[in-house]
Write a protein that holds these residues in place. Structure first.
Motif, PDB file in Angstrom:
ATOM      1  N   LYS A  76       0.844  -1.197   0.000  1.00  0.00           N
ATOM      2  CA  LYS A  76       0.000   0.000   0.000  1.00  0.00           C
ATOM      3  C   LYS A  76       0.879   1.247   0.000  1.00  0.00           C
ATOM      4  O   LYS A  76       1.912   1.300   0.674  1.00  0.00           O
ATOM      5  CB  LYS A  76      -0.932   0.008   1.215  1.00  0.00           C
ATOM      6  CG  LYS A  76      -1.920  -1.146   1.247  1.00  0.00           C
ATOM      7  CD  LYS A  76      -2.794  -1.091   2.494  1.00  0.00           C
ATOM      8  CE  LYS A  76      -3.855  -2.189   2.480  1.00  0.00           C
ATOM      9  NZ  LYS A  76      -3.257  -3.542   2.510  1.00  0.00           N
ATOM     10  N   GLY A  88      -0.561   4.308   4.642  1.00  0.00           N
ATOM     11  CA  GLY A  88      -1.720   4.126   3.788  1.00  0.00           C
ATOM     12  C   GLY A  88      -2.486   2.883   4.174  1.00  0.00           C
ATOM     13  O   GLY A  88      -1.975   2.013   4.875  1.00  0.00           O
ATOM     14  N   PRO A  89      -3.761   2.775   3.764  1.00  0.00           N
ATOM     15  CA  PRO A  89      -4.398   3.662   2.787  1.00  0.00           C
ATOM     16  C   PRO A  89      -5.173   4.825   3.390  1.00  0.00           C
ATOM     17  O   PRO A  89      -5.727   5.643   2.644  1.00  0.00           O
ATOM     18  CB  PRO A  89      -5.369   2.715   2.083  1.00  0.00           C
ATOM     19  CG  PRO A  89      -5.794   1.757   3.156  1.00  0.00           C
ATOM     20  CD  PRO A  89      -4.576   1.550   4.009  1.00  0.00           C
ATOM     21  N   ASP A 384      -5.667   5.863  -3.541  1.00  0.00           N
ATOM     22  CA  ASP A 384      -6.809   5.065  -3.083  1.00  0.00           C
ATOM     23  C   ASP A 384      -7.138   3.924  -4.037  1.00  0.00           C
ATOM     24  O   ASP A 384      -8.152   3.248  -3.878  1.00  0.00           O
ATOM     25  CB  ASP A 384      -8.035   5.941  -2.841  1.00  0.00           C
ATOM     26  CG  ASP A 384      -8.457   6.721  -4.078  1.00  0.00           C
ATOM     27  OD1 ASP A 384      -7.789   6.600  -5.128  1.00  0.00           O
ATOM     28  OD2 ASP A 384      -9.457   7.469  -3.992  1.00  0.00           O
ATOM     29  N   ASN A 385      -6.297   3.735  -5.044  1.00  0.00           N
ATOM     30  CA  ASN A 385      -6.383   2.583  -5.947  1.00  0.00           C
ATOM     31  C   ASN A 385      -7.750   2.470  -6.630  1.00  0.00           C
ATOM     32  O   ASN A 385      -8.305   1.383  -6.781  1.00  0.00           O
ATOM     33  CB  ASN A 385      -6.083   1.291  -5.169  1.00  0.00           C
ATOM     34  CG  ASN A 385      -5.721   0.136  -6.083  1.00  0.00           C
ATOM     35  OD1 ASN A 385      -5.133   0.326  -7.142  1.00  0.00           O
ATOM     36  ND2 ASN A 385      -6.061  -1.076  -5.677  1.00  0.00           N
TER      37      ASN A 385
END
Length: 409
Positions: A76, A88-89, A384-385
């Motif tokens: 992350k 993170g996240p 945040d993918n």
């Protein structure tokens, strides 16, 4: 279609209707909700597919640089800014790594360049400052403790540093912008497996070179040239043993770090995008080809001449359409309010080329405490993918994330 800012939590803002300013009170805290509007030059226009950003306040310390990388190898992305890294996240848990020395309003820490310097599989970072006149790397211990600082070189005053893979070997080189001192390439020493060995080789290519630094292929030979305030250096075929020939073809003033190299108008020639780090103005310079009788000409075009202190910027695809946009903003108190426009309202923006000129979208804007400016080194990364690149900005006005939210078309 209107962009709106809506509150989604005690720290997060989303982009309401044009030309409106509303106030909310949430858990006793007053929030101002600002319009995100679009400008083309001085004219407003409607955009069919606007971006929406959610603003999360991370910290109030006044460090001016933030990097994004996986500190603890958990898969992350984390944030590293000044004396802390933020896990993170969610970025709510932070760990102390050690602070740079403070000089008045400044921390002597003007970049966060991620690189595994010693080859141990943990990502370290490189920084340096104006006052200490040193380039250093900070070692990731991997155990949550403080990060040991290692000296790289005495450099002279560092405005900011940037990295670029100049020789195409997959490992970035480090170049500090030292306006009053020599321009030097620092190359990481590696072993047979291309792992860092904890030290750098030094290659000086030019003397004092002014404020501003950029990278890109100016002359179309597929090599990475270097751009400074008064001209550009043509890359030799051998990056570290050949001569970097200087071409004095323009005067860019207190140019941004970086200076962007891009073919803005799609004519096959590389152009320049330049902010004024300590004055008003954001411009692009159109390259006209050289002839037998004269060298290349550079035609100056305004992008936004009305905002000051465009000190740092990124050229990246922020809306996912396959074309890069310009992300930048006003550096807050770059010279402690003494620059032209130093006390104007703050702003964070992106600019999109529409085939004729750049249109401007305001991501955040307002006076100190409401709007947000930039520092000297910010990051654009999908933290945040969700498939959209976010903007992570540090400055003397704090550390924020602007989450780029997917839009249903």
């Amino acid at each position: 279609m209107a962009n709106s800012i809506a509150l989604t939590g005690p720290y997060r803002l989303k982009t309401p209707a044009p030309f409106m300013l509303n106030a909310l009170n949430l858990n006793g805290a007053a929030f101002l909700i600002y319009t995100v509007f679009l400008l083309t030059g001085t004219f407003l226009f409607a955009q069919q597919k606007p971006l929406k950003f959610t603003k999360q306040h991370i910290a109030s310390e006044s460090y001016e640089t933030v990097g994004v990388f996986d500190v603890d190898n958990d898969g992350k992305l984390d944030l590293v800014s000044g004396a802390y890294w933020y896990k993170g996240p969610h970025f709510q848990t932070r760990h102390y790594i050690g602070s740079a020395k403070r000089y008045g309003e400044y921390y002597d820490d003007f970049s966060t360049i991620p690189l595994d310097v010693n080859g141990d599989g943990l990502t370290d970072f490189i920084t340096g400052g104006w006052f200490g006149e040193q380039l250093v790397w900070k070692q990731n211990p991997g155990d949550g403790g403080e990060w040991q600082e290692h000296w790289i070189a005495e450099t002279g005053n560092i405005e900011s540093s940037r990295s670029w893979d100049l020789d195409g070997d997959g490992i970035v080189e480090i170049l500090p912008n030292t306006p009053n001192d020599s321009l030097v390439i620092y190359r990481l020493q590696t072993d047979a497996n291309k792992k860092g060995m904890g030290s750098f080789n030094k290659h000086s290519i030019l003397g004092p070179h002014g404020h501003g630094l950029g990278f890109g292929d100016i002359n179309g030979d597929a090599l990475t040239d270097i751009i400074v305030s008064k001209g550009w250096l043509r890359a030799p075929k051998n990056t570290f043993t050949g001569e970097w020939k200087f071409h004095q073809e323009f005067e860019l003033g207190t140019a941004s770090v970086p200076i962007i190299v891009a073919d803005v108008n799609k004519d096959g020639l590389s152009d320049l995008i330049v902010g004024q780090g300590h004055d008003y103005g954001l411009f692009w310079y159109e390259q006209k080809p050289a002839t037998k009788k004269q060298k290349s000409q550079w035609i100056k075009h305004p992008i936004d001449p009305y905002i000051s202190q465009y000190h740092s910027m990124e050229w990246t695809d922020i809306d996912g359409d396959g074309e890069n946009e310009l992300v930048t903003g006003k550096r807050y108190r770059a010279h402690n309010g003494k620059d032209p426009g130093g006390n104007d309202d703050l702003g964070l923006y992106y600019f999109k080329w529409n085939g004729e000129n750049f249109s401007k979208q305001v991501i955040d804007y307002g006076p100190y405490g409401h709007g947000k400016g930039t520092g000297v080194y910010f990051s654009v990364s999908d933290v945040d993918n969700n498939g959209m690149k976010d903007i992570i900005v540090a400055g003397k006005d704090g550390l924020n994330i602007y989450y780029n939210e997917p839009i249903k078309q």
